[in-house]
Enzyme design. Structure first.
Site, PDB file in Angstrom:
ATOM      1  N   TYR A   1      36.903  30.544  66.838  1.00  0.00           N
ATOM      2  CA  TYR A   1      38.206  29.902  67.061  1.00  0.00           C
ATOM      3  C   TYR A   1      38.626  30.035  68.516  1.00  0.00           C
ATOM      4  O   TYR A   1      39.037  29.058  69.162  1.00  0.00           O
ATOM      5  CB  TYR A   1      39.255  30.539  66.152  1.00  0.00           C
ATOM      6  CG  TYR A   1      40.635  29.946  66.309  1.00  0.00           C
ATOM      7  CD1 TYR A   1      40.890  28.621  65.958  1.00  0.00           C
ATOM      8  CD2 TYR A   1      41.693  30.721  66.790  1.00  0.00           C
ATOM      9  CE1 TYR A   1      42.159  28.072  66.089  1.00  0.00           C
ATOM     10  CE2 TYR A   1      42.963  30.182  66.913  1.00  0.00           C
ATOM     11  CZ  TYR A   1      43.188  28.861  66.572  1.00  0.00           C
ATOM     12  OH  TYR A   1      44.462  28.325  66.709  1.00  0.00           O
TER      13      TYR A   1
ATOM     14  N   SER B   1      45.841  27.326  71.769  1.00  0.00           N
ATOM     15  CA  SER B   1      46.416  28.478  71.077  1.00  0.00           C
ATOM     16  C   SER B   1      46.317  29.719  71.941  1.00  0.00           C
ATOM     17  O   SER B   1      45.453  29.813  72.823  1.00  0.00           O
ATOM     18  CB  SER B   1      45.649  28.729  69.772  1.00  0.00           C
ATOM     19  OG  SER B   1      46.012  29.966  69.185  1.00  0.00           O
TER      20      SER B   1
END
Length: 335
Positions: free
Chosen positions: A185, A159
């Protein structure tokens, strides 16, 4: 040698869909495993690979949920596996290896994002454990089948969020620092990229190449379940009516557009003899500026920036993560 982190001019772009990527590609006789292949981007990836003739296997924690999601796609096989359960990963891999089949494509699409602090049975922070360690163990266990393919690709869905944090090697599980869901994350997504760098270096002699990627920001995949509608609206990814904002030029994509780069990395002949690179918008991404990005939901302008952070493709950091991962899962990667 690891491929340079330089765009190749693929001819595809931010608006390309997985259907566009697969046109003219015949995957008959090929075998693919897609984690997370029963929801969101993983589901679309599995569907498109199957449409091109591949045998597709989808591991899942919830067989009933997967069977419902995949009911309209003929021929996809479903097996039980939980990325937070090392025993179930081993069992899934052992069953596949016992079949004697090669594995041509392993697309690691499953993941969680911005979750509250939770830990697995080993005490490991759940985002790092799910997004990275579970996939590291899966690749390690399936290694004999990847080698047997004599030309396999491992795709790690990372990501843009890797900008939020490098891997914090002295405290990856937030045991001595305050937990921040975005830092967690970001660390896990940086780990995906570093893993692809290290895996590609070790695997290319056996014909195994690895890629990581940013699919774009896609609402409705389930990945955003830990974010409120207010947060999503403030971030500019949904409108005042709760509908997704679509603007591929700003990486705000449909599911079909989001799955395109995964399918490109897994199948496109343009990447023959390449690997160890981070991709976005169906091309190899350029290097970004070497600075972390502090994430604020009230300012998402930086989410449109392209490129991979140098710390995420650093070969020394990749080797360090490899050693740390082997230590944390108690498994030496048999390459």
């Amino acid at each position: 040698m690891t491929t340079n982190q330089t765009p190749i001019g693929s001819g595809f772009g931010a608006s390309s869909t997985a259907e566009d990527i697969i046109k003219g590609i015949d995957l008959s006789g090929k075998i693919a495993i897609v984690t997370g292949g029963y929801s969101g981007l993983g589901l679309e990836t599995a569907r498109v690979l199957r449409s091109a003739g591949a045998k597709v296997i989808v591991p899942t924690r919830d067989r009933n949920k997967a069977e419902t999601a995949l009911a309209d796609i003929d021929g996809i096989e479903i097996e039980v596996m939980d990325l937070l359960d090392p025993t179930s990963i081993d069992a899934f891999a052992e069953k596949f290896l016992a079949s004697g089949q090669p594995l041509h494509m392993l697309v690691n699409s499953a993941g969680i994002m911005a979750s509250p602090l939770t830990r697995d049975s080993r005490g490991y922070e759940s985002q790092f454990a799910t997004n990275h360690l579970g996939h590291f163990q899966l690749v390690a266990r399936l290694w004999p089948a990847l080698r047997k393919a004599h030309g396999a690709r491992v795709v790690l869905v990372s990501s843009w969020g890797h900008h939020f944090s490098p891997v914090v090697f002295n405290d990856p599980n937030f045991e001595r620092r305050n937990y921040d869901r975005w830092a967690g994350y970001g660390q896990s997504k940086t780990a995906n990229i570093l893993f692809s760098v290290a895996l590609d270096k070790r695997g290319q002699a056996d014909g195994v190449r690895a890629f990581s990627l940013h699919p774009g920001s896609i609402v409705g995949t389930g990945l955003e379940k830990h974010l409120s509608k207010e947060e999503l609206h403030t971030a500019g990814v949904i409108d005042e009516n709760g509908q997704p904002v679509l603007d591929p030029a700003k990486n705000l994509k449909t599911v079909g557009q989001g799955a395109a780069t995964s399918v490109w990395c897994a199948t496109n002949p343009q990447l023959e003899n390449m690997g160890g690179v981070y991709c976005e918008n169906c091309d190899i991404a350029p290097l970004g500026q070497d600075a972390e990005s502090e994430f604020h939901l009230d300012n998402n302008s930086t989410l449109t920036d392209s490129g991979v952070m140098p710390y995420a493709v650093d070969p020394e950091a990749a080797d360090r993560l490899w050693s740390l991962s082997e230590q944390l899962i108690g498994l030496r990667f048999a390459i």
